[in-house]
Design a protein around this motif. Structure first.
Motif, PDB file in Angstrom:
ATOM      1  N   ASP A  97      76.618   4.783  60.055  1.00  0.00           N
ATOM      2  CA  ASP A  97      75.467   3.816  60.694  1.00  0.00           C
ATOM      3  C   ASP A  97      74.617   5.281  61.743  1.00  0.00           C
ATOM      4  O   ASP A  97      73.177   4.683  61.978  1.00  0.00           O
ATOM      5  CB  ASP A  97      76.432   3.326  61.567  1.00  0.00           C
ATOM      6  N   GLY A  98      75.227   5.960  62.261  1.00  0.00           N
ATOM      7  CA  GLY A  98      74.884   7.279  62.992  1.00  0.00           C
ATOM      8  C   GLY A  98      73.869   8.287  62.773  1.00  0.00           C
ATOM      9  O   GLY A  98      73.226   8.894  63.528  1.00  0.00           O
ATOM     10  N   GLU A  99      73.570   9.087  61.882  1.00  0.00           N
ATOM     11  CA  GLU A  99      73.773  10.029  61.031  1.00  0.00           C
ATOM     12  C   GLU A  99      72.920   9.662  60.291  1.00  0.00           C
ATOM     13  O   GLU A  99      71.357  10.065  59.964  1.00  0.00           O
ATOM     14  CB  GLU A  99      74.410  10.786  60.876  1.00  0.00           C
ATOM     15  N   LEU A 100      73.227   8.744  58.922  1.00  0.00           N
ATOM     16  CA  LEU A 100      72.326   8.566  57.945  1.00  0.00           C
ATOM     17  C   LEU A 100      71.307   8.216  58.007  1.00  0.00           C
ATOM     18  O   LEU A 100      70.075   8.332  57.450  1.00  0.00           O
ATOM     19  CB  LEU A 100      73.664   8.127  56.651  1.00  0.00           C
ATOM     20  N   PHE A 101      71.565   7.335  58.448  1.00  0.00           N
ATOM     21  CA  PHE A 101      70.978   5.993  58.190  1.00  0.00           C
ATOM     22  C   PHE A 101      69.351   5.981  59.056  1.00  0.00           C
ATOM     23  O   PHE A 101      68.849   5.306  58.548  1.00  0.00           O
ATOM     24  CB  PHE A 101      71.159   4.203  59.550  1.00  0.00           C
ATOM     25  N   PRO A 102      68.999   6.777  60.447  1.00  0.00           N
ATOM     26  CA  PRO A 102      68.071   7.048  61.062  1.00  0.00           C
ATOM     27  C   PRO A 102      66.856   7.579  60.534  1.00  0.00           C
ATOM     28  O   PRO A 102      65.843   7.082  60.190  1.00  0.00           O
ATOM     29  CB  PRO A 102      68.967   7.909  62.593  1.00  0.00           C
ATOM     30  N   VAL A 103      67.844   8.661  59.022  1.00  0.00           N
ATOM     31  CA  VAL A 103      66.711   9.539  58.941  1.00  0.00           C
ATOM     32  C   VAL A 103      66.542   8.924  57.051  1.00  0.00           C
ATOM     33  O   VAL A 103      65.211   8.780  56.599  1.00  0.00           O
ATOM     34  CB  VAL A 103      67.214  10.794  57.793  1.00  0.00           C
ATOM     35  N   LEU A 104      67.279   8.022  56.149  1.00  0.00           N
ATOM     36  CA  LEU A 104      67.363   7.377  55.308  1.00  0.00           C
ATOM     37  C   LEU A 104      66.753   6.390  55.143  1.00  0.00           C
ATOM     38  O   LEU A 104      66.160   5.992  54.384  1.00  0.00           O
ATOM     39  CB  LEU A 104      68.503   7.336  54.735  1.00  0.00           C
ATOM     40  N   ILE A 105      66.214   5.966  56.134  1.00  0.00           N
ATOM     41  CA  ILE A 105      65.729   4.378  56.137  1.00  0.00           C
ATOM     42  C   ILE A 105      64.263   5.086  56.783  1.00  0.00           C
ATOM     43  O   ILE A 105      63.117   3.694  56.678  1.00  0.00           O
ATOM     44  CB  ILE A 105      66.314   3.710  57.728  1.00  0.00           C
ATOM     45  N   LYS A 106      63.868   6.435  56.663  1.00  0.00           N
ATOM     46  CA  LYS A 106      63.046   6.304  57.089  1.00  0.00           C
ATOM     47  C   LYS A 106      61.207   5.862  55.814  1.00  0.00           C
ATOM     48  O   LYS A 106      60.122   5.338  56.256  1.00  0.00           O
ATOM     49  CB  LYS A 106      61.897   8.219  57.827  1.00  0.00           C
ATOM     50  N   PRO A 107      61.951   6.277  54.774  1.00  0.00           N
ATOM     51  CA  PRO A 107      60.976   6.286  53.711  1.00  0.00           C
ATOM     52  C   PRO A 107      60.801   4.853  53.208  1.00  0.00           C
ATOM     53  O   PRO A 107      59.509   3.523  53.450  1.00  0.00           O
ATOM     54  CB  PRO A 107      61.244   7.005  52.473  1.00  0.00           C
ATOM     55  N   PHE A 108      62.096   3.998  53.658  1.00  0.00           N
ATOM     56  CA  PHE A 108      62.171   2.776  53.869  1.00  0.00           C
ATOM     57  C   PHE A 108      60.652   2.463  54.963  1.00  0.00           C
ATOM     58  O   PHE A 108      59.615   0.797  54.829  1.00  0.00           O
ATOM     59  CB  PHE A 108      63.528   1.655  53.604  1.00  0.00           C
ATOM     60  N   TYR A 150      85.343   7.452  45.275  1.00  0.00           N
ATOM     61  CA  TYR A 150      85.559   6.773  46.425  1.00  0.00           C
ATOM     62  C   TYR A 150      85.967   7.910  47.867  1.00  0.00           C
ATOM     63  O   TYR A 150      86.270   9.350  47.673  1.00  0.00           O
ATOM     64  CB  TYR A 150      86.699   5.891  46.861  1.00  0.00           C
ATOM     65  N   LEU A 151      85.444   7.560  48.887  1.00  0.00           N
ATOM     66  CA  LEU A 151      84.904   9.177  49.520  1.00  0.00           C
ATOM     67  C   LEU A 151      86.479   9.205  50.799  1.00  0.00           C
ATOM     68  O   LEU A 151      87.372  10.002  50.987  1.00  0.00           O
ATOM     69  CB  LEU A 151      84.111   8.444  50.764  1.00  0.00           C
ATOM     70  N   VAL A 152      87.347   7.762  50.461  1.00  0.00           N
ATOM     71  CA  VAL A 152      89.051   8.013  51.226  1.00  0.00           C
ATOM     72  C   VAL A 152      89.553   7.383  50.785  1.00  0.00           C
ATOM     73  O   VAL A 152      89.605   6.002  50.041  1.00  0.00           O
ATOM     74  CB  VAL A 152      88.299   7.389  52.590  1.00  0.00           C
ATOM     75  N   GLY A 153      90.771   7.982  50.496  1.00  0.00           N
ATOM     76  CA  GLY A 153      92.329   7.637  50.001  1.00  0.00           C
ATOM     77  C   GLY A 153      92.193   6.527  48.707  1.00  0.00           C
ATOM     78  O   GLY A 153      93.229   5.790  48.278  1.00  0.00           O
ATOM     79  N   VAL A 163      78.397   4.336  53.641  1.00  0.00           N
ATOM     80  CA  VAL A 163      77.375   5.686  53.693  1.00  0.00           C
ATOM     81  C   VAL A 163      76.657   4.973  52.430  1.00  0.00           C
ATOM     82  O   VAL A 163      75.648   5.448  52.717  1.00  0.00           O
ATOM     83  CB  VAL A 163      78.555   5.856  53.201  1.00  0.00           C
ATOM     84  N   VAL A 164      77.153   4.238  52.199  1.00  0.00           N
ATOM     85  CA  VAL A 164      76.492   3.999  50.887  1.00  0.00           C
ATOM     86  C   VAL A 164      74.598   2.845  50.743  1.00  0.00           C
ATOM     87  O   VAL A 164      73.758   2.739  50.532  1.00  0.00           O
ATOM     88  CB  VAL A 164      77.030   3.342  50.100  1.00  0.00           C
TER      89      VAL A 164
END
Ligand SMILES: N[C@@H](CCC(=O)N[C@@H](CS)C(=O)NCC(=O)O)C(=O)O
Length: 207
Positions: A97-108, A150-153, A163-164
């Motif tokens: 939510d806080g690290e990936l989203f703000p960058v990954l959303i830019k092209p969209f 999967y990332l966890v467990g 994340v995805v």
């Protein structure tokens, strides 16, 4: 139960995926953020999407909603119970939510949201800088921690959802993870997006 928010939003998509994974019936109201709908306004104090209404109970924020749904409908579990895995699930939820989203959303934003929904021109320089300079360090990190589907467990859960989710918006913008440079990340994202819950969330109404 009513879920407010267009499925174009990665945060709304998180909740749609969880509803599908848990088999929870909900009415989907695909409005945009800051919509004047009184029910939505009552459920979302800041006018952001998603927001949930469950009888008299109202809640905003994708993570808050998912934690609520997990307690109300525990099976299948999407939050691990062990101390370390529970901590890591929260880490990946916040990272998504806080690290990936703000960058990954830019092209969209530049190629879809501004030109198609706001009737404003996008800026290709923003996309180029994002792909060349901003995303690689985040992709490098993920490539280093992915060790299976999967990332966890060893099971699908909130970490994978968070994340995805915004990778779908990257694809809508015509970009993708370079599988030559980040092979584990590319395979991981593909596997998660192919889940029926993600496919249903992606197909859900946009307006
Ligand atoms: N932390 C919130 C973020 C929600 C959010 O920022 N949604 C965007 C749409 S993708 C929004 O409503 N933006 C309007 C605004 O920031 O005022 C969540 O996880 O639900």
């Amino acid at each position: 139960m009513k879920l407010y928010g267009t499925s174009l939003s990665p945060f709304v998509r998180k909740v749609l995926v969880v509803l599908a994974e848990k088999g929870i019936e909900a009415e989907h109201v695909p409005l945009r953020f800051h919509d004047p709908d009184p029910g939505f306004q009552a459920a979302s104090p800041l006018g952001k999407i998603p927001a949930l209404e469950d009888g008299e109970f109202r809640l905003a924020d994708s993570s808050a909603i998912i934690h609520y749904l997990e307690r109300k409908h525990p099976a299948p579990a999407l939050l691990p119970s062990g101390a370390q895995d529970a901590g890591r699930a929260v880490w990946f939820d916040k990272f998504g939510d806080g690290e990936l989203f703000p960058v990954l959303i830019k092209p969209f934003v530049q190629r879809f949201f501004l030109p198609r929904l706001m009737n404003k021109p996008g800026d290709e320089a923003v996309v180029a800088k994002c792909m060349a300079e901003e995303l690689p360090r985040l992709f490098d990190y993920l490539e280093g921690v992915i060790d299976g589907p999967y990332l966890v467990g060893g099971a699908f859960g909130l970490a994978d959802v968070s994340v995805v989710t915004t990778f779908h918006n990257l694809h809508v913008a015509g970009e993708a993870v370079d599988a030559g440079r980040w092979p584990k990340l590319a395979a991981y994202v593909k596997g998660i997006l192919e889940r029926p819950s993600f496919q249903a969330a992606i197909a859900a109404r946009k307006s």
